[in-house]
Design an enzyme around this catalytic site. Sequence first.
Site, short mmCIF file in Angstrom:
data_model
loop_
_atom_site.label_atom_id
_atom_site.label_comp_id
_atom_site.label_asym_id
_atom_site.label_seq_id
_atom_site.Cartn_x
_atom_site.Cartn_y
_atom_site.Cartn_z
CD1 TRP A 128 -1.06 4.66 -3.76
CD2 TRP A 128 -2.62 4.54 -2.16
NE1 TRP A 128 -0.58 3.87 -2.73
CE2 TRP A 128 -1.50 3.78 -1.74
CE3 TRP A 128 -3.74 4.61 -1.31
CZ2 TRP A 128 -1.47 3.10 -0.53
CZ3 TRP A 128 -3.69 3.93 -0.09
CH2 TRP A 128 -2.57 3.18 0.28
CG ASP B 183 -2.79 10.91 -2.20
OD1 ASP B 183 -1.85 11.20 -1.44
OD2 ASP B 183 -3.32 9.77 -2.22
CE LYS C 150 3.18 5.12 1.65
NZ LYS C 150 1.86 5.75 1.56
C1 LIG Z 1 0.48 5.40 1.50
C2 LIG Z 1 -0.46 6.22 0.71
C3 LIG Z 1 -1.72 6.53 1.19
C4 LIG Z 1 -2.10 5.87 2.50
O1 LIG Z 1 -2.86 6.47 3.30
P1 LIG Z 1 -3.03 6.05 4.84
O2 LIG Z 1 -4.47 6.21 5.06
O3 LIG Z 1 -2.16 7.03 5.55
O4 LIG Z 1 -2.57 4.63 5.00
C5 LIG Z 1 -2.56 7.32 0.44
N1 LIG Z 1 -2.16 7.79 -0.77
C6 LIG Z 1 -0.93 7.49 -1.26
C7 LIG Z 1 -0.52 8.02 -2.59
C8 LIG Z 1 -0.06 6.69 -0.53
O5 LIG Z 1 1.15 6.39 -1.00
#
Ligand SMILES: *Cc1c(COP(=O)(O)O)cnc(C)c1O
Length: 355
Positions: free
Chosen positions: A88, A162, A186
């Site tokens: 991420w 994040d 989540k």
């Molecule tokens: C799932 C997740 C995302 C995903 O973002 P979307 O754009 O909502 O699919 C971003 N950062 C982390 C750490 C995640 O676990």
Amino acid sequence: MPEAVLQRAAAEMLDWQGSGMGVMEMSHRGKEFGAICAQAEADLRQLLAVPEDFHVLFMQGGGLGENAIVPMNLSRGGQVDFVVTGSWSVKSHKEAQRYCQAKVIASNADSKHTRMPDPSTWELSADASYVHICSNETIHGVEFQTLPDLAALGSQAPLVIDFSSHVASRSVDWRRVGLAFGGAQKNLGPAGLTLVIVRDDLLGHALDICPSAFNYRTVADNQSMYNTPPTWAIYVAGLTFQWLLQQSEGALTGVAAMEQRNQAKARLLYDFIDASPFYENKVSPDCRSRMNVPFFLVDETRNDDFLSGARDRGLLQLKGHKSVGGMRASIYNAMPLEGVQALVDYMREFERSHA
Ligand SMILES: *Cc1c(COP(=O)(O)O)cnc(C)c1O
């Protein structure tokens, strides 16, 4: 999702509290939805102990949207520091390069994202607009157990986190944070809602190219209603906030109770994996995620058998992310201890019959 939340949403689906409408049918500017949204914000502020000088924004675009929206609002086109600890934060760094000078100041790539780089080794820039971390790497299963104290490391830059995959699973030390963002899907509610919690002084510096609907100043000035917000997702997340506030473990309530429960859930699973010669988790124990537990069968030829046996018992979504392989148990807030116990019981039985 907590089952109690799904049941409440189902019961109110056709008629929200005698209004004659379901939430999806309401005007976002009507008094009913206004009350739902204000309650959700108040409950979230209480739940996460959000200080007065932070705005709570209900946005859209997901975590990946924020990978562009944050640099458009905060970078001022200058230098931004990134700590890369898994898939991420890799994505966040890559996207930010389109809007600013995004520099990797620390990385755990050499350990295949299984250890956290110690903050004392970070090469913080003197003039960074902000420092980005992913506080829980969902795919690799590494988590910051404490947030870095940038001021103590000699940096004036605000910290951006994040926290998509562990929001509300543990408390946040807001003294160390300038902005936190996360998709709700989540740990908080349905997909479609993105939460941004941002300190007031960071607003008002957006790049010219920033879409108005994604300008934090505009969103804040309009109480998240500059354009139509994701009303249904806000409503269901609001029910989850109430559910979370009602949770207790001994004398603890709310997020403190969830934190204790999540610790117990994670300990149960990691202790079992560590004690077994049949399963393996490769993450350094001091940075293991409480929410996302990747693990491997030492004999990977048994993976398909393991997954189909799990499915037969109603243990679902255990296949690991394709970039890591193996298995992954995501044991978010709504997963009770009994669910983790059921997984461990199955893993023990599978080991006995296949070792
Ligand atoms: C799932 C997740 C995302 C995903 O973002 P979307 O754009 O909502 O699919 C971003 N950062 C982390 C750490 C995640 O676990």
